[in-house]
Design an enzyme around this catalytic site. Structure first.
Site, PDB file in Angstrom:
ATOM      1  N   VAL A 116     -44.054  37.638  71.783  1.00  0.00           N
ATOM      2  CA  VAL A 116     -43.045  36.746  72.361  1.00  0.00           C
ATOM      3  C   VAL A 116     -41.682  37.423  72.291  1.00  0.00           C
ATOM      4  CG1 VAL A 116     -42.610  35.441  70.220  1.00  0.00           C
ATOM      5  CG2 VAL A 116     -42.135  34.388  72.414  1.00  0.00           C
ATOM      6  N   ARG A 196     -38.928  26.467  71.420  1.00  0.00           N
ATOM      7  CA  ARG A 196     -40.234  25.835  71.192  1.00  0.00           C
ATOM      8  C   ARG A 196     -40.667  25.935  69.741  1.00  0.00           C
ATOM      9  NH1 ARG A 196     -40.708  29.045  76.014  1.00  0.00           N
ATOM     10  NH2 ARG A 196     -40.646  30.744  74.536  1.00  0.00           N
ATOM     11  N   ILE A 197     -40.415  27.107  69.131  1.00  0.00           N
ATOM     12  CA  ILE A 197     -40.906  27.309  67.761  1.00  0.00           C
ATOM     13  C   ILE A 197     -40.132  26.428  66.778  1.00  0.00           C
ATOM     14  CG2 ILE A 197     -41.126  29.012  65.896  1.00  0.00           C
ATOM     15  CD1 ILE A 197     -41.886  31.077  68.084  1.00  0.00           C
ATOM     16  N   PRO A 220     -25.592  23.313  73.031  1.00  0.00           N
ATOM     17  CA  PRO A 220     -26.557  22.256  72.683  1.00  0.00           C
ATOM     18  C   PRO A 220     -27.772  22.325  73.591  1.00  0.00           C
ATOM     19  CG  PRO A 220     -24.335  21.361  72.878  1.00  0.00           C
ATOM     20  CD  PRO A 220     -24.268  22.772  73.372  1.00  0.00           C
ATOM     21  N   ARG A 221     -28.923  21.969  73.053  1.00  0.00           N
ATOM     22  CA  ARG A 221     -30.157  21.930  73.842  1.00  0.00           C
ATOM     23  C   ARG A 221     -30.738  20.517  73.736  1.00  0.00           C
ATOM     24  NH1 ARG A 221     -33.626  27.238  73.648  1.00  0.00           N
ATOM     25  NH2 ARG A 221     -34.028  26.377  75.707  1.00  0.00           N
ATOM     26  N   ARG A 278     -36.912  37.791  63.535  1.00  0.00           N
ATOM     27  CA  ARG A 278     -36.839  39.254  63.458  1.00  0.00           C
ATOM     28  C   ARG A 278     -35.954  39.645  62.272  1.00  0.00           C
ATOM     29  NH1 ARG A 278     -40.685  39.400  66.196  1.00  0.00           N
ATOM     30  NH2 ARG A 278     -40.997  40.427  68.203  1.00  0.00           N
ATOM     31  N   ASP A 302     -40.737  36.737  56.760  1.00  0.00           N
ATOM     32  CA  ASP A 302     -41.952  37.293  57.366  1.00  0.00           C
ATOM     33  C   ASP A 302     -41.621  38.581  58.119  1.00  0.00           C
ATOM     34  OD1 ASP A 302     -44.727  37.282  58.176  1.00  0.00           O
ATOM     35  OD2 ASP A 302     -44.044  36.708  60.173  1.00  0.00           O
ATOM     36  N   GLU A 307     -39.935  47.714  59.127  1.00  0.00           N
ATOM     37  CA  GLU A 307     -41.286  47.213  58.874  1.00  0.00           C
ATOM     38  C   GLU A 307     -42.232  48.390  58.962  1.00  0.00           C
ATOM     39  OE1 GLU A 307     -42.196  43.916  61.421  1.00  0.00           O
ATOM     40  OE2 GLU A 307     -40.598  42.692  60.566  1.00  0.00           O
ATOM     41  N   HIS A 326     -45.088  40.380  58.313  1.00  0.00           N
ATOM     42  CA  HIS A 326     -45.006  40.017  59.745  1.00  0.00           C
ATOM     43  C   HIS A 326     -46.344  39.466  60.265  1.00  0.00           C
ATOM     44  CE1 HIS A 326     -42.660  41.041  63.676  1.00  0.00           C
ATOM     45  NE2 HIS A 326     -43.393  39.940  63.826  1.00  0.00           N
ATOM     46  N   ILE A 327     -46.722  38.311  59.721  1.00  0.00           N
ATOM     47  CA  ILE A 327     -48.038  37.737  60.077  1.00  0.00           C
ATOM     48  C   ILE A 327     -47.928  36.362  60.729  1.00  0.00           C
ATOM     49  CG2 ILE A 327     -49.393  39.000  58.343  1.00  0.00           C
ATOM     50  CD1 ILE A 327     -49.220  36.326  56.639  1.00  0.00           C
ATOM     51  N   SER A 329     -47.872  35.075  63.651  1.00  0.00           N
ATOM     52  CA  SER A 329     -48.807  34.677  64.722  1.00  0.00           C
ATOM     53  C   SER A 329     -50.243  35.107  64.416  1.00  0.00           C
ATOM     54  CB  SER A 329     -48.356  35.279  66.060  1.00  0.00           C
ATOM     55  OG  SER A 329     -48.424  36.688  66.016  1.00  0.00           O
TER      56      SER A 329
HETATM   57  O1  LIG Z   1     -43.329  38.768  66.248  1.00  0.00           O
HETATM   58  C1  LIG Z   1     -44.179  38.525  67.032  1.00  0.00           C
HETATM   59  C2  LIG Z   1     -43.994  38.406  68.441  1.00  0.00           C
HETATM   60  O2  LIG Z   1     -42.889  38.709  68.932  1.00  0.00           O
HETATM   61  O3  LIG Z   1     -44.940  38.031  69.131  1.00  0.00           O
END
Ligand SMILES: O=CC(=O)O
Length: 361
Positions: A116, A196-197, A220-221, A278, A302, A307, A326-327, A329
């Site tokens: 993503v 979304r996240i 603002p969203r 990130r 994460d 990394e 970095h896990i 997903s």
């Molecule tokens: O970090 C994970 C991604 O960008 O999908």
């Protein structure tokens, strides 16, 4: 290290790849003529099976892949392998910059990243060359939100310290204040970068009886905020009010090291800082200072810079810092969905169709 389709990969990749391998190695007289005219694609990683199956069974591309998930393709190898390709499917460890695009040459029309995040892509260079870009949002939202909640609870309730104590003899009598942490009930949760996240994280945290959600962003969203009843606040207010601060923003030149001593100095000394976006959005020296001096209570990360984070990095010495590799997903379902989406984006792009998820450049 095997490149192209190694023997083991061939066993996994089924017969069509055998003919694709011949194409990749140089056509043999027995290779069907039409195969040689199929677009050439390089896949920079042994991606999860769903995506490979789609590429293999499409009959629309001939592809080579870097046949490993344990070691990323060396830059030199990558620069050679991309020469003349029409499409490239990459993961977030590959820097797609002017050098790489020059090496690929003018045939390259489509880039599909199985991520993503797109901070590893030089968007201006891609745009300049008219290369279309696919990415994999949405399919990973649930998985990332789940992991963020897990990391938040692990950090705030000191689970890593606790298991360590239990295993290494630190567990004496039941103690009244031993390993106490901070609870979500009645807390204020702040989200830096509401997308979304962020919404998915808040939806999962709400049942823990959070008192208030606040967020900040470039503007603002209201549509997203109304789903979780979140209030828009300034960056400073976010720092001041949050008991838990979850970083969900993309890494851009504007957000680089946005979490620095300015932010940490405004946070409460009981606050928990969580980053699953990130590593580059955090100034790690400032975070180390904030954690080691008790300016903030704890952090769960994460993502880091670099990394992997070297094992002798000062952040690893802190009990109040939980670091994951970095896990976010990393569930089987999600990684397969990302792989499939990346493969479909690539195929659609190569056919000149709209991709399922395409970045507007
Ligand atoms: O970090 C994970 C991604 O960008 O999908």
């Amino acid at each position: 290290m095997a490149m192209l389709c190694s023997r083991t990969a061939l066993r996994r990749l089924q017969p069509i790849c055998v003919s694709q391998l011949k194409v990749a190695e140089g056509l043999t007289s027995s290779t069907p003529r039409e195969m040689s005219t199929l677009p050439r694609v390089y896949v920079t990683r042994q991606i999860p099976p769903e995506g490979l199956k789609i590429l293999r069974e499409s009959g629309k591309v001939q592809f080579e892949l870097w046949d490993s998930d344990d070691i990323s393709v060396p830059r030199k190898e990558l620069l050679q392998r991309v020469r003349g390709v029409d499409g490239l499917l990459c993961v977030l460890t590959e820097k797609i910059d002017a050098e790489l695009l020059d090496a690929a040459g003018p045939n390259l029309k489509v880039l599909s990243t199985m991520s993503v995040g797109f901070d590893h892509l030089s968007l201006d260079q891609l745009k300049k060359r008219g290369i279309r870009v696919g990415y994999t949002p949405e399919v990973l939202t649930d998985s990332v939100a789940e992991l963020t909640v897990a990391l938040l609870l692990t950090t705030s309730r000191r689970l890593v310290e606790a298991t360590h104590e239990a295993k290494t003899g630190g567990w004496g009598t039941w103690r009244t204040l031993w390993l106490c942490g901070y609870e979500l009930a009645n807390s204020t949760v702040g989200i830096l970068g509401l997308g979304r996240i962020g919404v998915a994280i808040a939806e999962r945290l709400a049942p823990f009886k959070v008192k208030k959600f606040i967020y900040t962003d470039v503007a603002p969203r209201p549509e997203l905020a109304s789903i979780i009843n979140a209030e828009y606040v300034s960056f400073d207010e976010l720092a001041k009010q949050s008991d838990f601060l979850a970083v969900c923003c993309a890494l851009t030149p504007e957000t680089k090291e946005i979490c620095n001593k300015n932010l940490f100095s405004k946070m409460k000394n009981t606050s928990i800082f969580i980053n699953t976006s990130r590593g580059g959005v955090v100034n790690q020296e400032d975070l180390y200072q904030a954690l080691s001096t008790g300016q903030i209570a704890a952090a769960g990360l994460d993502v880091t810079v670099p990394e992997p984070l070297p094992t002798n990095h000062p952040l690893f010495t802190l009990k109040n810092c939980v670091i994951l590799p970095h896990i976010a997903s990393a569930s089987y379902t999600t990684r397969n969905a990302m792989s499939a989406l990346a493969a479909n984006n690539l195929l659609l792009g190569l056919q000149g169709e709209p991709m399922i998820k395409e970045l507007k450049l």
